[in-house]
Design a protein around this motif. Structure first.
Motif, PDB file in Angstrom:
ATOM      1  N   LEU A  34       0.830  -1.211   0.000  1.00 44.64           N
ATOM      2  CA  LEU A  34       0.000   0.000   0.000  1.00 44.64           C
ATOM      3  C   LEU A  34       0.867   1.266   0.000  1.00 44.64           C
ATOM      4  N   VAL A  35       1.947   1.258   0.776  1.00 46.03           N
ATOM      5  CA  VAL A  35       2.848   2.422   0.796  1.00 46.03           C
ATOM      6  C   VAL A  35       3.524   2.603  -0.558  1.00 46.03           C
ATOM      7  N   PHE A  36       4.014   1.510  -1.120  1.00 40.79           N
ATOM      8  CA  PHE A  36       4.725   1.569  -2.401  1.00 40.79           C
ATOM      9  C   PHE A  36       3.817   2.071  -3.518  1.00 40.79           C
ATOM     10  N   THR A  37       2.628   1.457  -3.670  1.00 45.23           N
ATOM     11  CA  THR A  37       1.733   1.854  -4.766  1.00 45.23           C
ATOM     12  C   THR A  37       1.208   3.268  -4.558  1.00 45.23           C
ATOM     13  N   SER A  38       0.932   3.661  -3.317  1.00 41.09           N
ATOM     14  CA  SER A  38       0.475   5.031  -3.053  1.00 41.09           C
ATOM     15  C   SER A  38       1.575   6.034  -3.391  1.00 41.09           C
ATOM     16  N   THR A  39       2.808   5.705  -3.040  1.00 40.66           N
ATOM     17  CA  THR A  39       3.935   6.602  -3.312  1.00 40.66           C
ATOM     18  C   THR A  39       4.166   6.762  -4.810  1.00 40.66           C
ATOM     19  N   ILE A  40       4.178   5.633  -5.529  1.00 48.03           N
ATOM     20  CA  ILE A  40       4.413   5.686  -6.979  1.00 48.03           C
ATOM     21  C   ILE A  40       3.274   6.422  -7.663  1.00 48.03           C
ATOM     22  N   SER A  41       2.031   6.085  -7.295  1.00 45.06           N
ATOM     23  CA  SER A  41       0.870   6.730  -7.902  1.00 45.06           C
ATOM     24  C   SER A  41       0.889   8.236  -7.650  1.00 45.06           C
ATOM     25  N   ASP A  42       1.194   8.648  -6.415  1.00 47.39           N
ATOM     26  CA  ASP A  42       1.238  10.068  -6.077  1.00 47.39           C
ATOM     27  C   ASP A  42       2.337  10.783  -6.857  1.00 47.39           C
ATOM     28  N   ALA A  43       3.504  10.132  -7.002  1.00 47.31           N
ATOM     29  CA  ALA A  43       4.618  10.746  -7.728  1.00 47.31           C
ATOM     30  C   ALA A  43       4.264  10.967  -9.193  1.00 47.31           C
ATOM     31  N   PHE A  44       3.658   9.960  -9.820  1.00 49.57           N
ATOM     32  CA  PHE A  44       3.280  10.099 -11.222  1.00 49.57           C
ATOM     33  C   PHE A  44       2.160  11.133 -11.391  1.00 49.57           C
ATOM     34  N   GLN A  45       1.225  11.157 -10.463  1.00 48.79           N
ATOM     35  CA  GLN A  45       0.131  12.130 -10.565  1.00 48.79           C
ATOM     36  C   GLN A  45       0.657  13.551 -10.429  1.00 48.79           C
ATOM     37  N   ARG A  46       1.562  13.768  -9.481  1.00 48.43           N
ATOM     38  CA  ARG A  46       2.154  15.099  -9.329  1.00 48.43           C
ATOM     39  C   ARG A  46       2.902  15.505 -10.603  1.00 48.43           C
ATOM     40  N   SER A  47       3.653  14.521 -11.157  1.00 48.28           N
ATOM     41  CA  SER A  47       4.424  14.806 -12.361  1.00 48.28           C
ATOM     42  C   SER A  47       3.512  15.101 -13.545  1.00 48.28           C
ATOM     43  N   SER A  48       2.420  14.312 -13.675  1.00 46.62           N
ATOM     44  CA  SER A  48       1.506  14.530 -14.807  1.00 46.62           C
ATOM     45  C   SER A  48       0.786  15.860 -14.678  1.00 46.62           C
ATOM     46  N   GLN A  49       0.457  16.272 -13.450  1.00 52.45           N
ATOM     47  CA  GLN A  49      -0.223  17.543 -13.264  1.00 52.45           C
ATOM     48  C   GLN A  49       0.657  18.716 -13.690  1.00 52.45           C
ATOM     49  N   LYS A  50       1.986  18.577 -13.484  1.00 54.44           N
ATOM     50  CA  LYS A  50       2.899  19.628 -13.940  1.00 54.44           C
ATOM     51  C   LYS A  50       2.839  19.780 -15.451  1.00 54.44           C
ATOM     52  N   ARG A 342      10.687   1.244  -3.799  1.00 52.69           N
ATOM     53  CA  ARG A 342      10.838   2.434  -4.635  1.00 52.69           C
ATOM     54  C   ARG A 342      12.299   2.609  -5.062  1.00 52.69           C
ATOM     55  N   ALA A 343      13.217   2.419  -4.119  1.00 57.64           N
ATOM     56  CA  ALA A 343      14.640   2.521  -4.462  1.00 57.64           C
ATOM     57  C   ALA A 343      15.031   1.450  -5.465  1.00 57.64           C
ATOM     58  N   LEU A 344      14.434   0.244  -5.317  1.00 58.19           N
ATOM     59  CA  LEU A 344      14.730  -0.859  -6.231  1.00 58.19           C
ATOM     60  C   LEU A 344      14.312  -0.533  -7.649  1.00 58.19           C
ATOM     61  N   MET A 345      13.203   0.228  -7.807  1.00 56.78           N
ATOM     62  CA  MET A 345      12.739   0.612  -9.140  1.00 56.78           C
ATOM     63  C   MET A 345      13.841   1.363  -9.887  1.00 56.78           C
ATOM     64  N   GLY A 346      14.577   2.189  -9.157  1.00 52.68           N
ATOM     65  CA  GLY A 346      15.647   2.942  -9.801  1.00 52.68           C
ATOM     66  C   GLY A 346      16.805   2.064 -10.222  1.00 52.68           C
ATOM     67  N   THR A 347      17.135   1.038  -9.434  1.00 52.77           N
ATOM     68  CA  THR A 347      18.273   0.178  -9.745  1.00 52.77           C
ATOM     69  C   THR A 347      18.012  -0.693 -10.963  1.00 52.77           C
ATOM     70  N   ILE A 348      16.726  -0.975 -11.268  1.00 48.41           N
ATOM     71  CA  ILE A 348      16.420  -1.813 -12.443  1.00 48.41           C
ATOM     72  C   ILE A 348      16.073  -0.964 -13.651  1.00 48.41           C
ATOM     73  N   GLY A 349      16.307   0.355 -13.556  1.00 52.26           N
ATOM     74  CA  GLY A 349      16.110   1.212 -14.716  1.00 52.26           C
ATOM     75  C   GLY A 349      14.731   1.834 -14.829  1.00 52.26           C
ATOM     76  N   ALA A 350      13.817   1.514 -13.940  1.00 49.71           N
ATOM     77  CA  ALA A 350      12.462   2.070 -13.991  1.00 49.71           C
ATOM     78  C   ALA A 350      12.421   3.298 -13.087  1.00 49.71           C
ATOM     79  N   THR A 351      12.862   4.431 -13.621  1.00 44.85           N
ATOM     80  CA  THR A 351      12.959   5.645 -12.824  1.00 44.85           C
ATOM     81  C   THR A 351      11.577   6.134 -12.413  1.00 44.85           C
ATOM     82  N   VAL A 352      11.463   6.566 -11.174  1.00 49.81           N
ATOM     83  CA  VAL A 352      10.200   7.073 -10.645  1.00 49.81           C
ATOM     84  C   VAL A 352      10.362   8.562 -10.369  1.00 49.81           C
ATOM     85  N   PRO A 353       9.368   9.394 -10.710  1.00 49.66           N
ATOM     86  CA  PRO A 353       9.478  10.826 -10.414  1.00 49.66           C
ATOM     87  C   PRO A 353       9.688  11.068  -8.918  1.00 49.66           C
TER      88      PRO A 353
END
Length: 846
Positions: A34-50, A342-353
């Motif tokens: 729940l923390v991971f998906t909420s964090t990723i979803s919030d990051a992408f939503q903030r980025s898309s709103q920009k 979330r940190a692991l996403m970066g190590t496998i090349g899937a950058t998160v905002p």
């Protein structure tokens, strides 16, 4: 009674530790997910709103119905000028975009698939595009120039003035990098790439000259989005375009991001659910043994006036305290897991905002509720049993054992439930679309086997007797101890059984599907290679032309898709037409015809897969009215009906017939046959001929089948992660059971030591007991998994005719070996503890 429960928890800290760990693992994965998906979803939503900061109203073409002739009308310069002049508009920007592959200095593709995009640089009156501030260099001008986002440029080591190899629809283009820009684009923030061309070049690459895919209007100071939209609506062409406010677009994108995360969330929560389900066995087992060990204490409470309800409440209070501790520690661990993922996403090349770690109140509430509720529910049955202890039992030191009547009732219920589940699964194998019935039957059968596990333990463990005899008295005692308490053995083995059932079933299904797809690729394709874009986007027809000119190539056929309507009047239905090279198509494919034949696929002749023919009631020789993508009408003659599959299906006709009706000719893929067959040299020759293009994939039959089976492989790898978690919980369960067993048998172990059994023999006895219990669970899990794999395969075979059951004996043996390893590891601490018991103190204990 609450104080009594608290004292009992504090008095049995070590015994309840395994229960806490089991619940904590499950809660940690729930909260972490729940923390991971909420964090990723919030990051992408903030980025898309920009990305919508400069968009107050967006004008987009209205899409036609799926499969209907004619693509959505593009927006033109006239509409752009009209939108810029509406009251309340500060400016209007025309945009056009599409796939653009950027090669790094080693020729490798930067980014993946649809995250590698290209768009237009649209300068305003000041000569700058406010969306893309230039960090270095100048804006692109002319067909040979482009600009690149700063993230991609820095990653690849490019700077303004470099020459970069790119590809839009197939052929390699060498473009001069004139500028590097910064952007808030969500795709770039997530690790994608963005290339910008001048508007005329972008229109030529991604649309048609003078056309835009979207017009973004920015409001003047003081103008609201709703008022601007009302003004824009007045200048829109009738039924050709629609206006949407920037807020609506941002909300839609936020909703789409949240929905896209649902699949990941569901998968991860399934892992947590299985871990909690397996943990229930451990919790129930622990509280059952604690109740059994406290028979005299609970009976004494009854004798001094405690009611049954109070005794039950006392046990449930203990469970509540244990669950609360496990839930809190699990929540804390889950927050760490979420941050780690979330940190692991970066190590496998899937950058998160960038964005904060999101811990929603609902996450805290769900995590605490799950941990406490699961523990209390699992302890309810032992608590109910505790309440039934008669006061007279306080005078008896012998622990209450299950009555013959209760075992008979349990075995009868288990046999009925397992029989019903087996019948449902078997019946489902002979039906179409019976996934729900099979899933329900499988769940019922699993429950039935769990109920029957105490009955099954004796005969199955007895099979190990010849092997255990080789270990002397330790082996004999281990076998007797394993079947002494069948219910305890069953609950312990069931934890491992559940995990192995799932992973074995999926392994059998995945291996069988892979074999079926390999066979389908071999049977359906004569072509040696299939050439396509890495993004699965349309391919330039120049690729097929270049390949057909190679000396080593003997046959080439591009595959093109085009929408159409079949039939006349209101009964016309949308269908996609597939265009091929009628002359070479028969050399590249091997189709099984049920009616007619491929013949000479020219003119108005077409072949149709059996599913489409059945849906429309066609047969060989039928004349089919068709409306092409450009609106022109024609008639197709069905020359043959073939058996379709995942690779080749639909209405197939010659490209010479289809091409005149297509506004823009693009290929989905190109099938190629070479003189010497599929060899490394032939593949290298094709790759070189295409300019070592990072955007183009050259695949042989094995690559094609692996691509189709990729979803199964991904699911299987996820389930291997599930197995690892289930194994950890199962290890805790076995340790818990053995520790309790050692505690109960202190006098017995002391007597064995007194009559000559040394410490090594005691250790061997406990280890062999653990090994037998684990292998018992492993055998049940593998057996059920193979059965479920066979049953699911019968359903899959209906849609995949080449499906063939494959039993991966090597992996099945590996799973049993894993069960044995679980038994050995779980016994280390209990065996050591048993061997260290003081024989005199143990004999004196009660």
């Amino acid at each position: 009674m609450f104080r009594t429960a608290l004292r009992n928890v504090l008095a049995h800290k070590a015994r309840l530790l395994m229960t806490v760990l089991a619940v904590m693992l499950g809660v940690a994965f729930v909260s972490g997910t729940l923390v991971f998906t909420s964090t990723i979803s919030d990051a992408f939503q903030r980025s898309s709103q920009k990305g919508f900061d400069n968009v107050d109203v967006a004008i987009q073409p209205k899409s036609s119905d799926s499969g209907a002739p004619g693509a959505a009308t593009m927006l033109d310069q006239k509409l752009l000028d009209a939108a810029a002049r509406v009251p309340g508009a500060a400016s209007a920007t025309g945009t056009v975009s599409g796939f653009t592959a950027i090669a790094d200095k080693n020729g490798k593709l930067i980014g993946n698939g649809f995250s590698t995009r290209g768009a237009n640089y649209f300068p305003g009156s000041d000569g700058k595009d406010a969306r893309y501030p230039l960090r270095d260099g100048v804006a692109p001008k002319g067909p040979q120039e482009f600009a690149l986002d700063a993230h991609t440029a820095d990653k690849a080591g490019y700077k303004a003035g470099d020459t970069v190899r790119i590809s839009v629809d197939g052929p390699v283009r060498e473009q001069k990098l004139t500028g590097v820009f910064t952007t808030d684009d969500g795709t770039v923030a997530a690790g994608g790439s963005l290339a910008l061309f001048d508007t005329a070049t972008a229109q030529k690459l991604f649309a048609t000259p003078g056309a835009f895919s979207e017009i973004d209007v920015k409001a003047a100071p003081g103008a609201s989005q709703s008022a601007l939209k009302a003004a824009v609506d007045k200048v829109l062409p009738k039924d050709g375009a629609a206006a949407t406010t920037g807020k609506e677009l941002a909300d839609e994108q936020a909703k789409a991001i949240a929905e896209s995360m649902d699949g990941m969330k569901t998968g991860l929560l399934a892992f947590a659910g299985i871990a909690l389900f397996v943990g229930i066995f451990i919790i129930t087992n622990t509280f059952t043994m604690l109740v059994a060990q406290r028979t005299k204490e609970l009976a004494l409470l009854r004798a001094v006036g405690a009611s049954r309800r109070q005794v039950t409440r006392s046990v449930l209070s203990e469970a509540f305290l244990v669950g609360a501790v496990a839930a809190v520690t699990g929540l804390a661990a889950g927050i760490g897991i979420g941050a780690g993922l979330r940190a692991l996403m970066g190590t496998i090349g899937a950058t998160v905002p960038d964005g904060p770690l999101v811990i929603a109140p609902s996450t805290i509430a769900v995590s605490l509720a799950v941990g406490i509720v699961v523990t209390v529910l699992a302890a309810w049955l032992p608590g109910r049993r505790a309440a039934k202890i008669p006061p007279v039992a306080a005078m008896n030191s012998v622990h209450a054992t299950a009555t013959t009547k209760s075992l008979v009732v349990r075995n009868t219920i288990g046999a009925l439930v397992a029989g019903a589940g087996t019948a449902a699964v078997v019946v489902a194998t002979g039906m179409n679309d019976a996934e729900a019935l099979m899933s329900g039957g499988a769940a019922v059968l699993l429950i039935g086997v769990f109920i029957l596990t105490p009955l099954l333990s004796r005969p199955l463990i007895a099979l190990a007797a010849p092997v255990l005899r080789a270990f002397g008295i330790s082996g004999k005692l281990a076998r007797q101890n394993a079947v002494r308490n069948p219910r305890r053995t069953a609950a312990t083995a069931s934890a491992l059984m559940v995990g192995l059932t799932l992973i074995t079933g999926m392994t059998v299904i995945a291996g069988s599907v892979q074999k079926g797809i390999d066979k389908m690729a071999t049977d359906a394709l004569k072509a040696d290679y299939v050439v396509s874009m890495a993004s699965r986007s349309p391919l330039s027809p120049d690729v097929a032309k270049k390949l057909s000119g190679l000396d080593e190539v003997t046959a080439v056929s591009p595959l093109r898709n085009s929408p159409s309507r079949i039939g006349t009047g209101p009964d016309a239905t949308p269908e996609y037409l597939t265009g091929v090279n009628g002359k070479d198509f028969g050399k590249l494919t091997r189709l099984d015809f049920t009616q007619g034949s491929l013949g000479d696929l020219r003119g108005g002749r077409a072949v149709v897969d059996d599913a489409t023919a059945k849906r429309h009631g066609w047969s060989a020789g039928a004349h089919v009215p068709v409306t092409y993508a450009d609106g022109k009408k024609g008639t197709l003659t069905v020359s043959g009906v073939y058996q379709g599959n995942e690779m080749i299906h639909g209405i197939i006709l010659d490209n010479g017939t289809l091409a005149p009706h297509q506004r823009q000719i693009t290929d989905m893929q190109v099938m190629v046959k070479t003189k010497g067959g599929a060899t490394d040299a032939a593949k290298d020759s094709l790759v070189k001929a295409l300019g070592k293009n990072p955007a183009i994939s050259v695949s042989d039959k094995k690559d094609v089948s692996d691509g189709i089976a990729q979803m199964f492989s991904l699911m299987l790898n996820m389930l291997y992660g599930l197995l690892a978690m289930a194994v950890i919980v199962a290890v805790l369960g076995v340790i818990n059971t053995l520790a309790m067993s050692v505690f109960e048998r202190q006098q017995e172990i002391g007597m064995l030591r007194a009559i000559g059994l040394d410490r090594r023999g005691i250790k061997r006895m406990v280890r062999l007991e653990s090994l037998v219990i684990s292998l018992f669970g492993g055998v049940l899990g593998v057996g059920l998994g193979v059965f479920f794999g066979w049953a699911a395969g019968e359903l899959i075979g209906g849609s995949l005719p080449t499906y063939e059951l494959v039993l991966p004996w090597g992996r099945l043996g590996l799973f049993l070996g894993l069960a044995a390893v679980v038994g050995v590891l779980a016994a280390l601490w209990p065996a050591r503890r048993a061997a260290k018991l003081n024989m005199l103190a143990a004999i004196k204990s009660e």
